[in-house]
Design a protein around this motif. Structure first.
Motif, short mmCIF file in Angstrom:
data_model
loop_
_atom_site.label_atom_id
_atom_site.label_comp_id
_atom_site.label_asym_id
_atom_site.label_seq_id
_atom_site.Cartn_x
_atom_site.Cartn_y
_atom_site.Cartn_z
N PRO A 144 0.83 -1.21 0.00
CA PRO A 144 0.00 0.00 0.00
C PRO A 144 0.86 1.25 0.00
N ASP A 145 0.28 2.36 -0.44
CA ASP A 145 1.01 3.62 -0.47
C ASP A 145 1.57 3.94 0.91
N GLY A 146 2.82 4.38 0.93
CA GLY A 146 3.47 4.75 2.18
C GLY A 146 4.22 3.61 2.81
N ASP A 147 3.96 2.34 2.40
CA ASP A 147 4.66 1.21 3.00
C ASP A 147 6.10 1.13 2.49
N VAL A 148 6.31 1.54 1.25
CA VAL A 148 7.64 1.56 0.64
C VAL A 148 7.87 2.95 0.07
N GLU A 149 9.07 3.49 0.27
CA GLU A 149 9.40 4.80 -0.27
C GLU A 149 9.18 4.81 -1.78
N ARG A 150 8.55 5.86 -2.30
CA ARG A 150 8.05 5.81 -3.67
C ARG A 150 9.18 5.73 -4.70
N GLY A 151 10.28 6.40 -4.46
CA GLY A 151 11.39 6.29 -5.39
C GLY A 151 11.91 4.87 -5.47
N THR A 152 11.97 4.20 -4.31
CA THR A 152 12.38 2.79 -4.28
C THR A 152 11.38 1.93 -5.02
N LEU A 153 10.10 2.22 -4.82
CA LEU A 153 9.07 1.44 -5.49
C LEU A 153 9.14 1.60 -7.00
N VAL A 154 9.39 2.81 -7.48
CA VAL A 154 9.53 3.03 -8.92
C VAL A 154 10.67 2.19 -9.48
N ARG A 155 11.80 2.21 -8.80
CA ARG A 155 12.96 1.44 -9.29
C ARG A 155 12.65 -0.04 -9.33
N CYS A 156 12.02 -0.57 -8.28
CA CYS A 156 11.71 -2.00 -8.25
C CYS A 156 10.68 -2.37 -9.32
N LEU A 157 9.70 -1.51 -9.53
CA LEU A 157 8.72 -1.77 -10.59
C LEU A 157 9.40 -1.83 -11.95
N CYS A 158 10.37 -0.93 -12.17
CA CYS A 158 11.08 -0.93 -13.45
C CYS A 158 11.90 -2.20 -13.63
N VAL A 159 12.60 -2.60 -12.59
CA VAL A 159 13.42 -3.81 -12.69
C VAL A 159 12.53 -5.03 -12.90
N TYR A 160 11.42 -5.08 -12.20
CA TYR A 160 10.48 -6.20 -12.36
C TYR A 160 9.91 -6.22 -13.78
N ALA A 161 9.53 -5.05 -14.29
CA ALA A 161 9.01 -4.98 -15.66
C ALA A 161 10.04 -5.44 -16.66
N ARG A 162 11.29 -5.04 -16.46
CA ARG A 162 12.36 -5.46 -17.36
C ARG A 162 12.54 -6.98 -17.31
N SER A 163 12.43 -7.54 -16.11
CA SER A 163 12.52 -9.00 -15.97
C SER A 163 11.39 -9.69 -16.72
N LEU A 164 10.17 -9.20 -16.55
CA LEU A 164 9.03 -9.78 -17.26
C LEU A 164 9.20 -9.66 -18.77
N LEU A 165 9.71 -8.53 -19.21
CA LEU A 165 9.93 -8.34 -20.63
C LEU A 165 10.95 -9.34 -21.17
N GLY A 166 11.99 -9.59 -20.40
CA GLY A 166 12.97 -10.57 -20.80
C GLY A 166 12.42 -11.98 -20.85
N ARG A 167 11.36 -12.23 -20.12
CA ARG A 167 10.70 -13.54 -20.15
C ARG A 167 9.59 -13.59 -21.19
N GLN A 168 9.54 -12.60 -22.04
CA GLN A 168 8.54 -12.51 -23.11
C GLN A 168 7.12 -12.42 -22.54
#
Length: 654
Positions: A457-481
């Motif tokens: 939920p909002d506020g549980d993780v610092e938003r800048g950290t959350l953005v970075r993790c979302l990007c890395v996760y998206a990149r991982s998913l993209l690499g898995r087609q």
């Protein structure tokens, strides 16, 4: 240039297995002279099996069905008896000639599986390995020999949740469906619900054989123990643990609504402690640690309580062999001296003997609910987890176990904090290691560990950290087609970027968004996103933040290289992106990497003027690297086309 992997988890090791070789026995004898905690571990079955007659009958009927392959899902929170119930079914079927046991992890992918006789595969915590289990199912559906195979999945999550849909997609091998299907609310293509689950409409888009798996769902959370059942469990536990004449504990506390906690209360009552349900786990662990220290090796000074607890946590997080333990113990702050490390290793081997022999792994503290509480109460868990990850003797297998235990225990705030610290500080390295060892399926486990973090939920993780993790996760998913799922994650990151004044995160987010849209065959939308990313990177470079601009520029160039060919507008953006990336790398002193990018640019850039600029910048890099002949050749091909940045000139003439 160092870029995150874009083919994460795609390669697979092809092997041949017999199913019995993949199984761990559901029943193991109780170790001699053991402490109290093994009395509660389901595989030792110290307390007789009680109740669950209806659930066991349902599973027996499922196993007896003539269908060659079938799946059942057993759900319930920790302590409700999932593992014990599955063990009872395994034991019954083994007595009548089945191969039955728990599937080891990580689950291997094979093109041929030898099923020698009817087989039951029980899988505890299947969520991280859903795709691997789906692949296993797909291979099993193609068997020629038709002995029955039953797969029993034990989970704390919803039976028709996101993990099930990943399993279904992998079982059906819907390569085209993954890239084009409309996403559900969590970004996964909608493939329908779980057959046999309440409200499950059946799985659409699957081969006929998979549609006929006749799945069954058994839920243990729906009916807590009655007062009479609590008394029965407590009495049986006390008879199993000690004299039947002992007085039963007070069982009115609502915390005693599952078998494990009732058995634990009975054990503590026999030890002279009648505690309330809310304090039960902590008091038991306090008692256990006191008992553990009574077997400390003679002739060695005992370690302090914090060091002892961290050493036990290390074993629980990694389940090392005895040889591995000797090396990994240096991650525990109080064990650096040679004599103390030897004493700790000997002590831990006595408490958690596991399998015998030098290659046998130590057993983790159990049951899982007890281990999770123990980790939550371990002082310095964040630092210990980071030290284990960074340890030179830590293997991919240790890391798989570490992530799996932390993920399963992450409902407890202290454990969640340790997992969050590891993921945010070491996420790039985790993904690089996953790409280097695809057969270990480390990428699956990293992805599973990320999901609860990204669902915070909002506020549980610092938003800048959350953005970075979302990007890395998206990149991982993209690499898995899995571009549809990647799009859902990176769009969420883009929404968060709109609320943050952070150009680095925005540049990275829009670069990955562009790559994702390109993978979904939306080139114009991709170009718009990449243009935004390049604009943010340009602003960073104007502020002198060249190092911050390198990563998003690299992502944008990689995306454009995949889909720009044949389109002059896109090729123009690619040329500008390569030149900007070369400049950023030169300014940060990474001249060798800049030369690689610019050399590639001289081959792919179509515009004559921009190609000449790339050659001139390449000449500067070659000169800086001492490759004077190559530099002269590049200058001759592009005379006067490039003046390097002022700071680079100063370095060249210093």
């Amino acid at each position: 240039m160092d870029r995150p992997p874009h083919r994460l988890g795609v390669e697979r090791v092809v092997e041949v297995h017999s199913l019995p070789s993949l199984l761990r026995r559901a029943r193991e004898p109780l170790p001699p002279h053991c402490p109290d905690w093994p009395l509660l571990v389901p595989e030792h079955a110290v307390v007789p099996f009680l109740g669950r007659h209806e659930e066991l009958a349902t599973l027996r009927a499922w196993a007896d069905d003539p269908a060659p392959l079938s799946i059942a899902v057993l759900t319930g929170r920790g302590g409700t008896g999932k593992t014990r119930l599955a063990g009872e079914l395994c034991a019954e079927l083994a007595e009548v000639g089945w191969d039955a046991g728990f599937l080891t992890t990580p689950y291997p992918c094979a093109t041929r599986l030898d099923v020698l006789r009817p087989t039951l595969l029980a899988v505890d915590h299947p969520e991280p390995w859903a795709a691997a289990i789906g692949e296993l199912i797909r291979h099993l559906t193609g068997r020629r020999r038709r002995h029955r195979v039953r797969i029993l999945l034990l989970t704390r999550e919803r039976a028709d949740g996101e993990w099930w849909r990943r399993l279904v997609l992998a079982a059906a091998d819907p390569t085209e469906h993954r890239a084009t299907a409309a996403p559900d609310s969590d970004g996964l293509p909608d493939v329908g619900g779980l057959p046999g689950a309440p409200g499950g409409p059946g799985v659409g888009g699957l081969p006929t054989e998979l549609n006929e798996l006749n799945s069954v769902t058994v839920q243990l959370d729906g009916r807590p123990l009655t007062r009479a059942e609590r008394v029965g469990h407590a009495a049986a536990a006390m008879r199993a643990f000690a004299s039947p004449r002992a007085v039963l504990p007070a069982l009115d506390d609502p915390g005693y609504d599952d078998p494990l906690r009732v058995h634990l209360a009975a054990l503590m009552r026999l030890r002279g402690d009648d505690v309330e349900g809310g304090e039960l786990l902590s008091r038991f662990l306090m008692y256990e640690q006191q008992q553990w220290m009574t077997v400390w090796p003679d002739g060695h000074e005992p370690v302090d309580a914090v060091t002892a607890r961290q050493a036990v946590a290390l074993v629980t997080l990694t389940t090392p062999t005895r040889q591995e333990l000797r090396e990994l113990l240096s991650a525990v702050p109080g064990s650096q001296t040679y004599d103390r490390g030897l004493a700790l290793g000997d002590w831990l081997a006595r408490l958690f003997p596991g399998r015998s022999g030098p290659q046998g792994r130590l057993a983790p503290l159990g049951p899982e609910v007890v281990a999770e509480q123990f980790l939550a109460e371990t002082e310095g868990l964040d630092a210990l987890v980071m030290a284990v990850h960074d340890h030179p003797a830590r293997s991919a297998g240790h890391l798989l176990r570490l992530l799996d235990v932390l993920r399963r225990s992450s409902e407890r705030p202290a454990v969640r904090s340790a997992l969050l610290s590891l993921l945010t500080a070491r996420l790039d390295g985790l993904l690089e290691e996953a790409a280097a060892e695809p057969s270990a399926r480390l990428g699956d486990q990293v992805e599973a560990a990320l999901r609860p973090l990204l669902g915070s939920p909002d506020g549980d993780v610092e938003r800048g950290t959350l953005v970075r993790c979302l990007c890395v996760y998206a990149r991982s998913l993209l690499g898995r087609q899995r571009a549809v799922e990647a799009l859902a994650q990176v769009e969420r990151a883009a929404d968060l970027c709109d609320e943050l004044d952070e150009p680095v995160g925005a540049a990275m987010t829009y670069a990955i968004l562009g790559a994702t849209l390109a993978a979904l065959h939306r080139p114009h939308d991709a170009l718009e996103a990449i243009a935004w990313s390049q604009a943010e990177a340009t602003a960073l470079m104007r502020q002198g933040r060249h190092a911050d601009a390198v990563r998003p520029l690299g992502e944008a160039v990689a995306a454009l290289e995949r889909f720009a060919a044949g389109d002059p507008v896109l090729m123009g953006h690619l040329a500008n992106g390569m030149l900007m990336l070369g400049d950023a790398l030169i300014e940060t002193g990474r001249v060798l990497e800049a030369s690689v990018v610019l050399h590639r640019g001289t081959r792919v850039i179509e515009d004559d003027l921009l190609r000449a600029v790339a050659r001139a910048r390449l000449a500067f890099c070659q000169s800086e690297l001492g490759h004077h002949e190559e530099a002269e050749e590049a200058r001759a091909a592009a005379p006067g086309a490039y003046e390097p940045p002022d700071s680079a000139c100063r370095r060249a003439h210093r």
